[in-house]
Design an enzyme around this catalytic site. Sequence first.
Site, PDB file in Angstrom:
ATOM      1  N   LYS A   1       0.831  -1.215   0.000  1.00  0.00           N
ATOM      2  CA  LYS A   1       0.000   0.000   0.000  1.00  0.00           C
ATOM      3  C   LYS A   1       0.867   1.269   0.000  1.00  0.00           C
ATOM      4  O   LYS A   1       0.663   2.157  -0.819  1.00  0.00           O
ATOM      5  CB  LYS A   1      -0.932   0.033   1.232  1.00  0.00           C
ATOM      6  CG  LYS A   1      -1.858  -1.174   1.337  1.00  0.00           C
ATOM      7  CD  LYS A   1      -2.807  -1.039   2.508  1.00  0.00           C
ATOM      8  CE  LYS A   1      -2.141  -0.977   3.870  1.00  0.00           C
ATOM      9  NZ  LYS A   1      -1.599  -2.264   4.353  1.00  0.00           N
TER      10      LYS A   1
ATOM     11  N   ARG B   1      -9.682   0.661   8.530  1.00  0.00           N
ATOM     12  CA  ARG B   1      -9.203  -0.669   8.931  1.00  0.00           C
ATOM     13  C   ARG B   1     -10.245  -1.415   9.756  1.00  0.00           C
ATOM     14  O   ARG B   1      -9.991  -2.554  10.165  1.00  0.00           O
ATOM     15  CB  ARG B   1      -7.934  -0.532   9.749  1.00  0.00           C
ATOM     16  CG  ARG B   1      -6.640  -0.830   8.957  1.00  0.00           C
ATOM     17  CD  ARG B   1      -5.484  -0.566   9.885  1.00  0.00           C
ATOM     18  NE  ARG B   1      -4.256  -1.217   9.571  1.00  0.00           N
ATOM     19  CZ  ARG B   1      -3.236  -0.659   8.919  1.00  0.00           C
ATOM     20  NH1 ARG B   1      -3.330   0.535   8.420  1.00  0.00           N
ATOM     21  NH2 ARG B   1      -2.113  -1.331   8.763  1.00  0.00           N
TER      22      ARG B   1
ATOM     23  N   ARG C   1       0.000  -8.469  13.563  1.00  0.00           N
ATOM     24  CA  ARG C   1      -0.611  -7.469  12.668  1.00  0.00           C
ATOM     25  C   ARG C   1      -1.443  -8.160  11.596  1.00  0.00           C
ATOM     26  O   ARG C   1      -2.522  -7.688  11.227  1.00  0.00           O
ATOM     27  CB  ARG C   1       0.487  -6.615  12.012  1.00  0.00           C
ATOM     28  CG  ARG C   1       1.065  -5.583  12.964  1.00  0.00           C
ATOM     29  CD  ARG C   1       2.460  -5.173  12.576  1.00  0.00           C
ATOM     30  NE  ARG C   1       2.533  -4.462  11.313  1.00  0.00           N
ATOM     31  CZ  ARG C   1       3.681  -4.232  10.667  1.00  0.00           C
ATOM     32  NH1 ARG C   1       4.827  -4.645  11.177  1.00  0.00           N
ATOM     33  NH2 ARG C   1       3.676  -3.588   9.531  1.00  0.00           N
TER      34      ARG C   1
HETATM   35  P1  B4P Z   1       4.123  -1.796   2.143  1.00  0.00           P
HETATM   36  O1  B4P Z   1       3.297  -2.961   1.789  1.00  0.00           O
HETATM   37  O2  B4P Z   1       4.128  -0.643   1.236  1.00  0.00           O
HETATM   38  O3  B4P Z   1       3.679  -1.487   3.611  1.00  0.00           O
HETATM   39  P2  B4P Z   1       2.188  -1.139   4.113  1.00  0.00           P
HETATM   40  O4  B4P Z   1       1.194  -2.169   3.691  1.00  0.00           O
HETATM   41  O5  B4P Z   1       1.901   0.262   3.682  1.00  0.00           O
HETATM   42  O6  B4P Z   1       2.491  -1.195   5.635  1.00  0.00           O
HETATM   43  P3  B4P Z   1       1.739  -1.463   6.994  1.00  0.00           P
HETATM   44  O7  B4P Z   1       0.349  -1.947   6.809  1.00  0.00           O
HETATM   45  O8  B4P Z   1       2.688  -2.316   7.736  1.00  0.00           O
HETATM   46  O9  B4P Z   1       1.795  -0.102   7.744  1.00  0.00           O
HETATM   47  P4  B4P Z   1       0.836   0.999   8.293  1.00  0.00           P
HETATM   48  O10 B4P Z   1       1.753   2.131   8.350  1.00  0.00           O
HETATM   49  O11 B4P Z   1      -0.422   1.177   7.510  1.00  0.00           O
HETATM   50  O12 B4P Z   1       5.621  -2.240   2.276  1.00  0.00           O
HETATM   51  C1  B4P Z   1       6.096  -3.427   2.813  1.00  0.00           C
HETATM   52  C2  B4P Z   1       7.431  -3.833   2.209  1.00  0.00           C
HETATM   53  O13 B4P Z   1       7.178  -4.612   1.048  1.00  0.00           O
HETATM   54  C3  B4P Z   1       8.330  -2.696   1.775  1.00  0.00           C
HETATM   55  O14 B4P Z   1       9.623  -2.927   2.237  1.00  0.00           O
HETATM   56  C4  B4P Z   1       8.307  -2.730   0.249  1.00  0.00           C
HETATM   57  O15 B4P Z   1       9.522  -2.349  -0.328  1.00  0.00           O
HETATM   58  C5  B4P Z   1       8.001  -4.182  -0.028  1.00  0.00           C
HETATM   59  N1  B4P Z   1       7.241  -4.376  -1.268  1.00  0.00           N
HETATM   60  C6  B4P Z   1       6.176  -3.636  -1.675  1.00  0.00           C
HETATM   61  N2  B4P Z   1       5.728  -4.095  -2.860  1.00  0.00           N
HETATM   62  C7  B4P Z   1       6.511  -5.164  -3.194  1.00  0.00           C
HETATM   63  C8  B4P Z   1       6.528  -6.083  -4.307  1.00  0.00           C
HETATM   64  N3  B4P Z   1       5.667  -5.988  -5.328  1.00  0.00           N
HETATM   65  N4  B4P Z   1       7.458  -7.071  -4.302  1.00  0.00           N
HETATM   66  C9  B4P Z   1       8.347  -7.175  -3.284  1.00  0.00           C
HETATM   67  N5  B4P Z   1       8.387  -6.332  -2.214  1.00  0.00           N
HETATM   68  C10 B4P Z   1       7.477  -5.346  -2.167  1.00  0.00           C
HETATM   69  O16 B4P Z   1       0.386   0.506   9.766  1.00  0.00           O
HETATM   70  C11 B4P Z   1       1.281   0.368  10.863  1.00  0.00           C
HETATM   71  C12 B4P Z   1       0.504   0.259  12.194  1.00  0.00           C
HETATM   72  O17 B4P Z   1      -0.204   1.517  12.456  1.00  0.00           O
HETATM   73  C13 B4P Z   1      -0.616  -0.793  12.272  1.00  0.00           C
HETATM   74  O18 B4P Z   1      -0.111  -2.059  12.620  1.00  0.00           O
HETATM   75  C14 B4P Z   1      -1.544  -0.187  13.363  1.00  0.00           C
HETATM   76  O19 B4P Z   1      -1.034  -0.422  14.665  1.00  0.00           O
HETATM   77  C15 B4P Z   1      -1.467   1.316  13.122  1.00  0.00           C
HETATM   78  N6  B4P Z   1      -2.551   1.823  12.249  1.00  0.00           N
HETATM   79  C16 B4P Z   1      -2.378   2.383  11.008  1.00  0.00           C
HETATM   80  N7  B4P Z   1      -3.577   2.725  10.477  1.00  0.00           N
HETATM   81  C17 B4P Z   1      -4.531   2.384  11.394  1.00  0.00           C
HETATM   82  C18 B4P Z   1      -5.963   2.457  11.401  1.00  0.00           C
HETATM   83  N8  B4P Z   1      -6.652   2.968  10.359  1.00  0.00           N
HETATM   84  N9  B4P Z   1      -6.625   1.998  12.494  1.00  0.00           N
HETATM   85  C19 B4P Z   1      -5.956   1.495  13.546  1.00  0.00           C
HETATM   86  N10 B4P Z   1      -4.604   1.368  13.590  1.00  0.00           N
HETATM   87  C20 B4P Z   1      -3.882   1.811  12.530  1.00  0.00           C
END
Ligand code: B4P
Length: 193
Positions: free
Chosen positions: A14, A89, A146
């Site tokens: 994302k 979420r 998570r």
């Molecule tokens: P991403 O996949 O981009 O990470 P994300 O989903 O955005 O992260 P996440 O869900 O953990 O974080 P958030 O900040 O929302 O990247 C992951 C990795 O994969 C990267 O290193 C990237 O390079 C790699 N990658 C991506 N695409 C790839 C591909 N095609 N091939 C190979 N590698 C690839 O949430 C963090 C915390 O915040 C939650 O756990 C929660 O505690 C809190 N939170 C956030 N929003 C909330 C909400 N609405 N309600 C309640 N709590 C919330």
Amino acid sequence: MFNLILFGPPGSGKGTQSEKLMAKYGLKHLSTGDLLRSEISRQTSLGQAAKGFMDKGQLVPDEVVIGMISSALDENPHATGFLYDGFPRTSAQAEALDKLLHLKKASIGVMLALDVSEEELVKRLLKRGETSGRSDDTNEQVIRARITEYQTKTAAVADYYHQFNKVVMIKGEGTIDEIFGELCKEIDKRINR
Ligand code: B4P
């Protein structure tokens, strides 16, 4: 005003795809994860309260994130559209977002949902943890917590938008550019530029 939800489990891409979509479509990026991490680094009381949940891999309480999104919408009255990343979420967050948008005579255009296997998610997040400095990415137990939060509380958010025919599933495994191409195809069908 075009409103796009980028949906999927932690590590599904994302944040990665949001960067590219913002650059291409000029949407305002609203990432609740980034907003929360900014509160933590500024050591605000909201950040201090959120940190305990995030470090355990748990969701932060709904009222906290809904308040943050409400303020962000009010702070950007002239935005041509928003990209929601990591929000909503829970079903309560989805209903609150609908109400906030309704007040602005707007609605969700589409939810694009990235589909990635659990083992690939764990692998990606552990790899990111080697360099990101994010404490929630370094411990496999926290990463799995998570993913469990996603399965028990967040996956149902897609059902909420399914009833309005607003969900499109996108294969989230492949190169970043391939996935970006699939996302753009769906957005181009719906956006007026
Ligand atoms: P991403 O996949 O981009 O990470 P994300 O989903 O955005 O992260 P996440 O869900 O953990 O974080 P958030 O900040 O929302 O990247 C992951 C990795 O994969 C990267 O290193 C990237 O390079 C790699 N990658 C991506 N695409 C790839 C591909 N095609 N091939 C190979 N590698 C690839 O949430 C963090 C915390 O915040 C939650 O756990 C929660 O505690 C809190 N939170 C956030 N929003 C909330 C909400 N609405 N309600 C309640 N709590 C919330």
